[in-house]
Design an enzyme around this catalytic site. Structure first.
Site, PDB file in Angstrom:
ATOM      1  CB  SER A  85      -0.899   0.012   1.231  1.00  0.00           C
ATOM      2  OG  SER A  85      -1.570   1.246   1.332  1.00  0.00           O
ATOM      3  CB  THR A 108      -4.293   3.870   0.360  1.00  0.00           C
ATOM      4  OG1 THR A 108      -2.916   3.909   0.002  1.00  0.00           O
ATOM      5  CG2 THR A 108      -4.965   5.142  -0.129  1.00  0.00           C
ATOM      6  CB  ALA A 109      -8.507   1.215   2.458  1.00  0.00           C
ATOM      7  CG  HIS A 136      -9.021  -5.459  -3.757  1.00  0.00           C
ATOM      8  ND1 HIS A 136      -8.103  -4.618  -4.344  1.00  0.00           N
ATOM      9  CD2 HIS A 136      -8.357  -6.107  -2.760  1.00  0.00           C
ATOM     10  CE1 HIS A 136      -6.935  -4.762  -3.732  1.00  0.00           C
ATOM     11  NE2 HIS A 136      -7.064  -5.642  -2.773  1.00  0.00           N
TER      12      HIS A 136
END
Length: 277
Positions: free
Chosen positions: A57, A109-110, A153
């Site tokens: 990430s 990042t999420a 995703h």
């Protein structure tokens, strides 16, 4: 050469030609398929057993071992592809106060996007953060094991199948707030390797995949965890784009903006991105 990336369709599509010897003058690859939380953790180690190339990430960049450098291609950035916050019951953002929320990684990042968003939308503060593999999050929300889930995703295409509600789209918020693409997955490689050559191989693999999409299809679906082929195609079309071939100025600006904002909030250490280039 040892490489690790996820079994998700965008990664298998991108790396198919490279790891199957379809490109000239490239070495043989020993592939490890691993969830992003695992590769994020692998990126902090060094030594003879460390991997040569990893998909991690962008949020994990401040923590990677100094022996790794960021490559300008192969990763995942884009628009309209951000993480989603899902709930079983219809809730307003403020109702997340004190709730248990599952995330796919606390160095993703999420997660950073979610925490930055929550700082302005959940005035009472979040409750417990639970890290679990991303494919387990929607069933856990559906079954009431957690109050909300941050998903990534292909979940943006399938969450309705679990009877879940969309509380907020982190990517939509980020794009409206910054005008920048969403920086999701990065490719890093050991500095002792020929980084220019590796970047050229990855770009060639991306170009091969675009020119010959059917060649990688069986490989993509083999690793896609029984994903519907149409969903796999949507996944690839969304996450494999111009930024996969070349981050460009907009890509680097997006990464810098995310990490600088997160550092101000105390979510990650301060990082000079030029050190990794």
């Amino acid at each position: 050469m040892k490489i690790a990336f996820s079994p998700c369709p965008n990664d298998t599509f991108v790396f198919h030609a490279l790891v199957h010897g379809l490109l000239p003058d490239t070495p043989k690859f020993d592939v490890t398929y691993a969830d992003i939380d695992i590769t994020n953790k692998l990126s902090v180690s060094s030594g003879e057993d460390s991997l040569d190339i990893l998909k991690i990430s962008y949020a994990a960049l401040p923590y990677i071992h100094p022996e790794y450098a960021l490559l300008p291609c192969g990763g995942a950035l884009g628009r309209g592809c951000g993480p989603l916050v899902l709930t079983r019951d219809s809730l307003a953002p403020a109702e997340l106060t004190g709730r248990r929320v599952a995330v796919p990684s606390d160095r993703s990042t999420a997660y950073l996007l979610f925490r930055l968003w929550a700082a302005g939308h959940v005035p009472g503060g979040l409750g417990e953060i639970v890290v679990m593999p991303f494919h387990e999050i929607m069933p856990a929300v559906r079954d009431g094991l957690i109050d909300a889930g941050l998903v990534i995703h292909e979940a943006r295409f399938t969450y309705q199948n679990y009877g879940l509600n969309l509380l907020a789209d982190m990517g939509e918020w980020w794009e409206q707030d910054t005008g920048l693409p969403i920086p999701l997955g990065a490719i890093i490689a050991r500095r002792t390797l020929n980084l220019d050559a590796i970047a050229a191989w990855i770009r060639a693999s991306v170009e091969y995949a675009w020119a010959n999409p059917e060649v990688s299809r069986a490989y993509v679906l083999e690793h896609a965890q029984e994903m519907d082929p149409a969903v796999a195609d949507q996944h690839i079309n969304l996450y494999v784009n111009e930024f996969t071939a070349n981050l460009g100025d907009a890509g680097y600006e997006a990464i810098t903006s995310l990490l600088d904002r997160a550092a101000v909030e105390g979510l990650v250490p301060k990082l000079d991105l030029s050190y990794l280039r």
